[in-house]
Motif scaffolding. Structure first.
Motif, PDB file in Angstrom:
ATOM      1  N   THR A  92      -8.492 -11.331 -29.544  1.00 35.25           N
ATOM      2  CA  THR A  92      -8.587 -10.025 -28.901  1.00 35.25           C
ATOM      3  C   THR A  92      -9.342  -9.025 -29.765  1.00 35.25           C
ATOM      4  O   THR A  92     -10.117  -8.218 -29.254  1.00 35.25           O
ATOM      5  CB  THR A  92      -7.177  -9.493 -28.560  1.00 35.25           C
ATOM      6  N   VAL A  93      -9.135  -9.066 -31.066  1.00 34.64           N
ATOM      7  CA  VAL A  93      -9.806  -8.113 -31.959  1.00 34.64           C
ATOM      8  C   VAL A  93     -11.128  -8.650 -32.505  1.00 34.64           C
ATOM      9  O   VAL A  93     -11.833  -7.945 -33.221  1.00 34.64           O
ATOM     10  CB  VAL A  93      -8.901  -7.660 -33.127  1.00 34.64           C
ATOM     11  N   GLY A  94     -11.472  -9.889 -32.170  1.00 30.06           N
ATOM     12  CA  GLY A  94     -12.711 -10.475 -32.679  1.00 30.06           C
ATOM     13  C   GLY A  94     -12.688 -10.634 -34.184  1.00 30.06           C
ATOM     14  O   GLY A  94     -13.651 -10.302 -34.877  1.00 30.06           O
ATOM     15  N   ALA A  95     -11.589 -11.189 -34.710  1.00 31.98           N
ATOM     16  CA  ALA A  95     -11.423 -11.352 -36.162  1.00 31.98           C
ATOM     17  C   ALA A  95     -12.494 -12.296 -36.709  1.00 31.98           C
ATOM     18  O   ALA A  95     -12.736 -13.359 -36.153  1.00 31.98           O
ATOM     19  CB  ALA A  95     -10.030 -11.896 -36.465  1.00 31.98           C
ATOM     20  N   GLN A  96     -13.112 -11.883 -37.816  1.00 27.47           N
ATOM     21  CA  GLN A  96     -14.203 -12.641 -38.427  1.00 27.47           C
ATOM     22  C   GLN A  96     -13.903 -13.126 -39.838  1.00 27.47           C
ATOM     23  O   GLN A  96     -14.736 -13.763 -40.446  1.00 27.47           O
ATOM     24  CB  GLN A  96     -15.467 -11.763 -38.473  1.00 27.47           C
TER      25      GLN A  96
END
Length: 172
Positions: A92-96
């Protein structure tokens, strides 16, 4: 007039459709309407307040949920914990990043590999035995690993990653 005779019309329609879908993705993370119980920051692509992602109870409830029945070192017997899957939050948060720093209300923090949330059914428990977790019961969020399903997780390293009273996660 046929669409095949008017390539500009066809191309224009395709472009409008593409822009529409891009625009809807940019608005995927709405602002919380209730009290914020989790702030995710760091190396993320989806935000809703500055460069952070703020979540209220309802927003976390809208993520993919899981129930985990397990024993823990902090409870007698097995309990049924329920909350959003950690990997759903990461998506959901686009964790990288590779590491998360998970902070608790009592200033405890733990470094947790992002891989833990991606490879195991780790949840951010919001309830235990159908009762909403309060601060006095390790809430509002408690990192719960599926210890009974994966006994190899019941070790000192993972136990220190099982943060309770979670308030923030920073992706590094």
């Amino acid at each position: 007039m046929s669409l095949f005779r008017s390539p500009g019309l066809l191309l224009g329609g395709m472009l409008a459709s593409l822009l529409s879908s891009i625009g809807s993705q940019a608005l995927a993370l709405e602002a919380p309407t209730g009290p914020v119980i989790l702030v995710v920051s760091g190396n993320i692509t989806e935000t809703n307040l500055g460069n952070e992602a703020h979540f209220d109870h309802d927003m976390l409830q809208s993520l993919e949920q899981r129930e985990t029945m397990t024993g823990t070192p902090w409870h007698e017997g097995k309990m049924t914990f329920k909350g959003p899957l950690g990997r759903s939050l990461l998506e959901t948060v686009g964790a990288q990043g590779e590491i998360m720093r998970i902070d608790a209300l009592n200033d405890y923090s733990a470094s947790v590999p992002v891989e833990d949330f991606r490879e195991h059914d780790v949840i951010l428990a919001m309830s235990a035995d159908n009762r909403r977790l309060r601060v006095r019961d390790h809430g509002p969020l408690f990192v719960i690993y599926p210890f009974d399903e994966e006994p190899s997780l019941l070790n000192e390293d993972v136990i220190t990653r099982s943060v309770w009273q979670v308030k923030a996660i920073e992706i590094k």
